[in-house]
Design a protein around this motif. Structure first.
Motif, PDB file in Angstrom:
ATOM      1  N   UNK A   1       0.830  -1.210   0.000  1.00  0.00           N
ATOM      2  CA  UNK A   1       0.000   0.000   0.000  1.00  0.00           C
ATOM      3  C   UNK A   1       0.864   1.260   0.000  1.00  0.00           C
ATOM      4  N   UNK A   2       1.871   1.280   0.854  1.00  0.00           N
ATOM      5  CA  UNK A   2       2.698   2.470   1.015  1.00  0.00           C
ATOM      6  C   UNK A   2       3.457   2.843  -0.244  1.00  0.00           C
ATOM      7  N   UNK A   3       4.073   1.862  -0.886  1.00  0.00           N
ATOM      8  CA  UNK A   3       4.843   2.129  -2.108  1.00  0.00           C
ATOM      9  C   UNK A   3       3.919   2.619  -3.219  1.00  0.00           C
ATOM     10  N   UNK A   4       2.749   1.997  -3.324  1.00  0.00           N
ATOM     11  CA  UNK A   4       1.786   2.391  -4.354  1.00  0.00           C
ATOM     12  C   UNK A   4       1.383   3.856  -4.211  1.00  0.00           C
ATOM     13  N   UNK A   5       1.264   4.338  -3.008  1.00  0.00           N
ATOM     14  CA  UNK A   5       0.807   5.706  -2.742  1.00  0.00           C
ATOM     15  C   UNK A   5       1.936   6.728  -2.725  1.00  0.00           C
TER      16      UNK A   5
ATOM     17  N   UNK B   1       4.377   7.832  -4.732  1.00  0.00           N
ATOM     18  CA  UNK B   1       4.619   8.785  -5.822  1.00  0.00           C
ATOM     19  C   UNK B   1       3.670   9.982  -5.781  1.00  0.00           C
ATOM     20  N   UNK B   2       2.387   9.729  -5.579  1.00  0.00           N
ATOM     21  CA  UNK B   2       1.407  10.824  -5.600  1.00  0.00           C
ATOM     22  C   UNK B   2       1.210  11.466  -4.232  1.00  0.00           C
ATOM     23  N   UNK B   3       1.343  10.677  -3.177  1.00  0.00           N
ATOM     24  CA  UNK B   3       1.049  11.165  -1.828  1.00  0.00           C
ATOM     25  C   UNK B   3       2.153  10.750  -0.853  1.00  0.00           C
ATOM     26  N   UNK B   4       3.362  11.265  -1.049  1.00  0.00           N
ATOM     27  CA  UNK B   4       4.477  10.784  -0.226  1.00  0.00           C
ATOM     28  C   UNK B   4       4.305  11.033   1.269  1.00  0.00           C
ATOM     29  N   UNK B   5       3.777  12.192   1.642  1.00  0.00           N
ATOM     30  CA  UNK B   5       3.666  12.446   3.080  1.00  0.00           C
ATOM     31  C   UNK B   5       2.554  11.608   3.710  1.00  0.00           C
TER      32      UNK B   5
END
Length: 178
Positions: A47-51, A53-57
């Motif tokens: 989940x974290x890696x997928x998100x 790029x667009x939502x790093x924080x």
């Protein structure tokens, strides 16, 4: 990655949180929670890696919420919660990945205003600090070093989330006198 990246992340977060009164001078040694980190981290990565790029924080900050949630589970009934095979999925599936922050602040921790919003601000600041330090490492996107750096960031946010929540629940960390 420059030497001592994890230590620099830890020090930055620690000094910020200490200045905010959110952790004690002595950080907790929460062995039960630290032992669960490899499984939590591994489960979160998809989940974290997928998100990221667009939502790093958000990708980073959610791990701080997970640390807070784990501390709450530990305090409530670790005998019960320690038997849950995947505590990350257990938390995430209460409302989905996008609402993980709201689940942890609301139903799990039971925060009311203004603590509910203050916790969001605190986690956001920690995630932004961590992301800024990650960017300053100038890691090649998609590289092994970039991935390792991301995992280091997650680990420190997890530990700091747990430390914040333990203090909020009244645990006082002091050095033992020998």
């Amino acid at each position: 990655m420059k030497p001592n990246f994890e230590e620099r992340i830890k020090d930055n977060l620690y000094h910020y949180l200490l200045g905010m009164g959110e952790v004690d001078e002595q950080l907790p040694e929460a062995i039960d929670l630290e032992e669960r980190w490899p499984a939590i981290g591994q489960s979160y990565l998809a989940d974290g890696v997928r998100e990221f790029d667009k939502y790093p924080t958000a990708s980073l900050g959610w791990m701080m919420y997970i640390g807070m949630g784990m501390a709450k589970y530990w305090d409530d009934d670790w005998g019960l919660y320690s038997k849950v095979e995947d505590l990350y999925l257990f938390m995430r599936d209460k409302g989905g990945y996008d609402l993980l922050d709201e689940y942890v602040r609301g139903p799990l921790l039971g925060l009311k205003q203004p603590e509910y919003d203050n916790t969001e601000t605190l986690v956001q600041e920690c995630a932004e600090r961590t992301y800024s330090m990650y960017l300053h490492e100038q890691l090649e996107p998609g590289s092994e070093a970039a991935f390792r750096g991301y995992v280091i960031c997650l680990h420190q946010l997890y530990l700091m989330g747990a430390a914040v929540q333990l203090k909020r629940m009244g645990y006082k960390m002091v050095k033992k006198q020998l």
